[in-house]
Motif scaffolding. Structure first.
Motif, PDB file in Angstrom:
ATOM      1  N   THR A  49      28.560  41.892  31.290  1.00 31.55           N
ATOM      2  CA  THR A  49      29.791  41.341  30.726  1.00 31.55           C
ATOM      3  C   THR A  49      31.019  41.991  31.350  1.00 31.55           C
ATOM      4  OG1 THR A  49      28.671  40.866  28.631  1.00 31.55           O
ATOM      5  CG2 THR A  49      31.080  40.940  28.593  1.00 31.55           C
ATOM      6  N   ALA A  50      30.973  43.297  31.574  1.00 32.25           N
ATOM      7  CA  ALA A  50      32.105  43.989  32.201  1.00 32.25           C
ATOM      8  C   ALA A  50      32.357  43.467  33.609  1.00 32.25           C
ATOM      9  CB  ALA A  50      31.844  45.492  32.228  1.00 32.25           C
ATOM     10  N   VAL A  51      31.292  43.244  34.376  1.00 34.60           N
ATOM     11  CA  VAL A  51      31.459  42.711  35.731  1.00 34.60           C
ATOM     12  C   VAL A  51      32.012  41.286  35.679  1.00 34.60           C
ATOM     13  CG1 VAL A  51      30.268  42.084  37.862  1.00 34.60           C
ATOM     14  CG2 VAL A  51      29.685  44.207  36.708  1.00 34.60           C
ATOM     15  N   ALA A  52      31.554  40.489  34.727  1.00 33.11           N
ATOM     16  CA  ALA A  52      32.098  39.134  34.564  1.00 33.11           C
ATOM     17  C   ALA A  52      33.592  39.198  34.265  1.00 33.11           C
ATOM     18  CB  ALA A  52      31.358  38.406  33.440  1.00 33.11           C
ATOM     19  N   PHE A  53      33.989  40.137  33.421  1.00 27.06           N
ATOM     20  CA  PHE A  53      35.409  40.316  33.125  1.00 27.06           C
ATOM     21  C   PHE A  53      36.171  40.794  34.365  1.00 27.06           C
ATOM     22  CE2 PHE A  53      34.940  41.126  28.239  1.00 27.06           C
ATOM     23  CZ  PHE A  53      34.494  39.823  28.089  1.00 27.06           C
TER      24      PHE A  53
ATOM     25  N   HIS B  80      36.698  45.824  44.974  1.00 27.27           N
ATOM     26  CA  HIS B  80      35.750  46.844  45.417  1.00 27.27           C
ATOM     27  C   HIS B  80      35.911  48.095  44.558  1.00 27.27           C
ATOM     28  CE1 HIS B  80      34.518  44.596  48.925  1.00 27.27           C
ATOM     29  NE2 HIS B  80      33.753  45.601  49.318  1.00 27.27           N
ATOM     30  N   VAL B  81      37.155  48.503  44.389  1.00 28.72           N
ATOM     31  CA  VAL B  81      37.431  49.686  43.576  1.00 28.72           C
ATOM     32  C   VAL B  81      37.207  49.385  42.099  1.00 28.72           C
ATOM     33  CG1 VAL B  81      39.241  51.288  42.830  1.00 28.72           C
ATOM     34  CG2 VAL B  81      39.025  50.683  45.259  1.00 28.72           C
ATOM     35  N   GLY B  82      37.669  48.225  41.647  1.00 24.35           N
ATOM     36  CA  GLY B  82      37.558  47.885  40.235  1.00 24.35           C
ATOM     37  C   GLY B  82      36.130  47.870  39.742  1.00 24.35           C
ATOM     38  N   ILE B  83      35.241  47.213  40.473  1.00 26.34           N
ATOM     39  CA  ILE B  83      33.848  47.143  40.042  1.00 26.34           C
ATOM     40  C   ILE B  83      33.176  48.498  40.195  1.00 26.34           C
ATOM     41  CG2 ILE B  83      31.603  46.111  40.564  1.00 26.34           C
ATOM     42  CD1 ILE B  83      33.020  43.508  41.107  1.00 26.34           C
ATOM     43  N   MET B  84      33.591  49.291  41.196  1.00 25.52           N
ATOM     44  CA  MET B  84      33.014  50.629  41.328  1.00 25.52           C
ATOM     45  C   MET B  84      33.435  51.519  40.158  1.00 25.52           C
ATOM     46  SD  MET B  84      30.863  51.910  43.347  1.00 25.52           S
ATOM     47  CE  MET B  84      30.018  53.234  42.467  1.00 25.52           C
ATOM     48  N   VAL B  85      34.667  51.366  39.682  1.00 21.88           N
ATOM     49  CA  VAL B  85      35.100  52.086  38.482  1.00 21.88           C
ATOM     50  C   VAL B  85      34.273  51.642  37.284  1.00 21.88           C
ATOM     51  CG1 VAL B  85      37.000  52.349  36.823  1.00 21.88           C
ATOM     52  CG2 VAL B  85      37.451  52.577  39.264  1.00 21.88           C
ATOM     53  N   THR B  86      34.012  50.344  37.188  1.00 23.96           N
ATOM     54  CA  THR B  86      33.155  49.831  36.119  1.00 23.96           C
ATOM     55  C   THR B  86      31.787  50.498  36.152  1.00 23.96           C
ATOM     56  OG1 THR B  86      34.277  47.683  36.023  1.00 23.96           O
ATOM     57  CG2 THR B  86      32.002  47.763  35.247  1.00 23.96           C
ATOM     58  N   ILE B  87      31.200  50.590  37.339  1.00 22.14           N
ATOM     59  CA  ILE B  87      29.887  51.221  37.472  1.00 22.14           C
ATOM     60  C   ILE B  87      29.943  52.685  37.052  1.00 22.14           C
ATOM     61  CG2 ILE B  87      28.156  51.977  39.160  1.00 22.14           C
ATOM     62  CD1 ILE B  87      28.704  49.371  40.693  1.00 22.14           C
TER      63      ILE B  87
ATOM     64  N   THR C 113      38.212  46.437  31.792  1.00 21.89           N
ATOM     65  CA  THR C 113      37.090  45.524  31.576  1.00 21.89           C
ATOM     66  C   THR C 113      35.909  46.220  30.903  1.00 21.89           C
ATOM     67  OG1 THR C 113      36.353  45.909  33.856  1.00 21.89           O
ATOM     68  CG2 THR C 113      37.733  43.974  33.446  1.00 21.89           C
ATOM     69  N   VAL C 114      35.674  47.483  31.214  1.00 18.41           N
ATOM     70  CA  VAL C 114      34.600  48.217  30.522  1.00 18.41           C
ATOM     71  C   VAL C 114      34.919  48.319  29.037  1.00 18.41           C
ATOM     72  CG1 VAL C 114      33.512  50.480  30.264  1.00 18.41           C
ATOM     73  CG2 VAL C 114      33.811  49.507  32.533  1.00 18.41           C
ATOM     74  N   TRP C 115      36.161  48.625  28.732  1.00 16.43           N
ATOM     75  CA  TRP C 115      36.587  48.735  27.323  1.00 16.43           C
ATOM     76  C   TRP C 115      36.473  47.377  26.618  1.00 16.43           C
ATOM     77  CZ3 TRP C 115      41.008  46.413  25.082  1.00 16.43           C
ATOM     78  CH2 TRP C 115      41.260  46.818  23.755  1.00 16.43           C
ATOM     79  N   ALA C 116      36.974  46.316  27.273  1.00 15.43           N
ATOM     80  CA  ALA C 116      36.929  44.989  26.655  1.00 15.43           C
ATOM     81  C   ALA C 116      35.482  44.531  26.462  1.00 15.43           C
ATOM     82  CB  ALA C 116      37.690  43.985  27.519  1.00 15.43           C
TER      83      ALA C 116
END
Length: 358
Positions: free
Chosen positions: A199-203, A272-279, A328-331
């Protein structure tokens, strides 16, 4: 200390089974259709060579095989059991109907969001023709005391071996995202953790393409003011990719229907950075092994350097990517029931372990 508990009923089903990821994907699909109709643009499969609807299920099925085959071989070899009976036993243990529905539901939500994201990204120059590259560069030069970040990094690392190294980092990321999705859907048995991550990656995709549309940029490597800064970099596969992406953009802008492809250039924010932060945040919240957490954060830093060094992004893109990945991780935590109040916290289950099972 209060612990988050999975909700029952319809709300619980949606939280554990990518309900909000599907919602994000459906909203993006609707936006894709609207943009295509209003601006008279074609909707295309984003992966013409190997379609995503084949590639992503193939990744999951490959991961399922890696999950099942070693267990099957070990039991047959050690316990000397019959192959067919052992196979059926392993499949019942590891892949009951609920697990198949979970994995396939996650892949479906992922692909819908991804395909819509790629199309909306391609529509950006047709829907919003303004270019914000000069403003982004101006902000960068203020933050870097009158210098361009790429030039500073070229002076520090040189333009030889570092070109190959950072090109490698960039392409490892490309493989990392689908692999991480497969891990979340196949090897973990903590469904709320897997749902949270997907869900976070989808966001990430949804918020990223929204910002692309509002603030279009192409990045330093494609601007006339900075293109020459990257002329001395050693030729790498990254060079070929950058050239092919620009060729695609020129073709699409010249003949959007006849080109037969999509354009994929948009710099702000850096996903690239955003999804890596999510991970990175997810492996922290899920509590994976320390070496995985450390490696994730190290790779995040390398990804930041790579995007700047190779000219894909401005420094402000990197900062925006960090903010996007965190939000996105928080949401997604709120959307999937992984929270106490407004604070993200993994909702544990009695019959599930917070680990990647191998």
């Amino acid at each position: 200390m209060e612990e988050p508990r999975p909700h029952a009923g319809l709300r619980g089903v949606l939280e554990r089974n990518f309900g909000w990821a599907w919602a994000a994907g459906l909203a993006m699909a609707v936006a894709t259709v609207v943009f295509a109709a209003v601006a008279e643009l074609p909707i295309r499969d984003p992966d013409a060579f190997v379609p995503g609807y084949i590639r992503f299920p193939a990744i999951v099925l490959g991961a399922v095989s890696l999950d099942v085959v070693p267990r099957l071989v070990r039991r047959v070899w050690v316990e000397r059991t019959a192959l067919k009976a052992t196979f059926l036993a392993v499949m019942r243990e590891r892949w009951p109907r609920s697990q198949w529905l979970f994995a396939l539901g996650g892949v479906g939500a992922w692909y819908l969001t991804y395909a819509a994201f790629r199309n909306i990204k391609s529509f950006v120059p047709f829907v919003n023709g303004h270019d914000w590259d000069s403003e982004m560069r101006a902000i960068d030069r203020v933050l870097w005391f009158g210098h361009d970040p790429a030039v500073v990094l070229h002076n520090v690392f040189g333009t030889g071996w570092a070109s190959h190294f950072f090109s490698g980092v960039y392409f490892v990321w490309i493989a990392l995202v689908p692999v991480s999705i497969a891990i979340a859907l196949v090897w973990t048995r903590h469904s709320t953790a897997g749902s949270w991550y997907v869900t976070a990656v989808a966001f990430d995709w949804a918020l990223g393409c929204t910002v692309y549309m509002l603030l279009p940029t192409v990045g330093p490597i494609y601007t006339s003011a900075q293109r020459e800064q990257f002329a001395d970099l050693a030729p790498t596969y990254n060079t070929q990719l950058a050239d092919s992406m620009w060729d695609d953009r020129v073709q699409v802008l010249g003949d959007v229907f006849g080109s037969g492809t999509i354009q994929t250039i948009a710099a702000f924010p850096s996903l690239h950075v955003g999804i890596m932060v999510t991970i990175c945040l997810m492996v922290q919240y899920v509590g994976l092994a320390r070496w995985i957490r450390v490696l994730s954060w190290v790779f995040l830093v390398l990804t930041m350097f790579a995007t700047l060094y190779l000219g894909w992004h401005y420094f402000v893109d990197v900062l925006a990517g960090c903010a996007l990945g965190s939000v996105t991780v928080w949401a997604a935590a709120l959307a999937t029931g992984n929270h106490v109040g407004l604070r993200p916290k993994l909702a544990a289950k009695r019959d599930e372990q917070v680990s990647v099972e191998v």
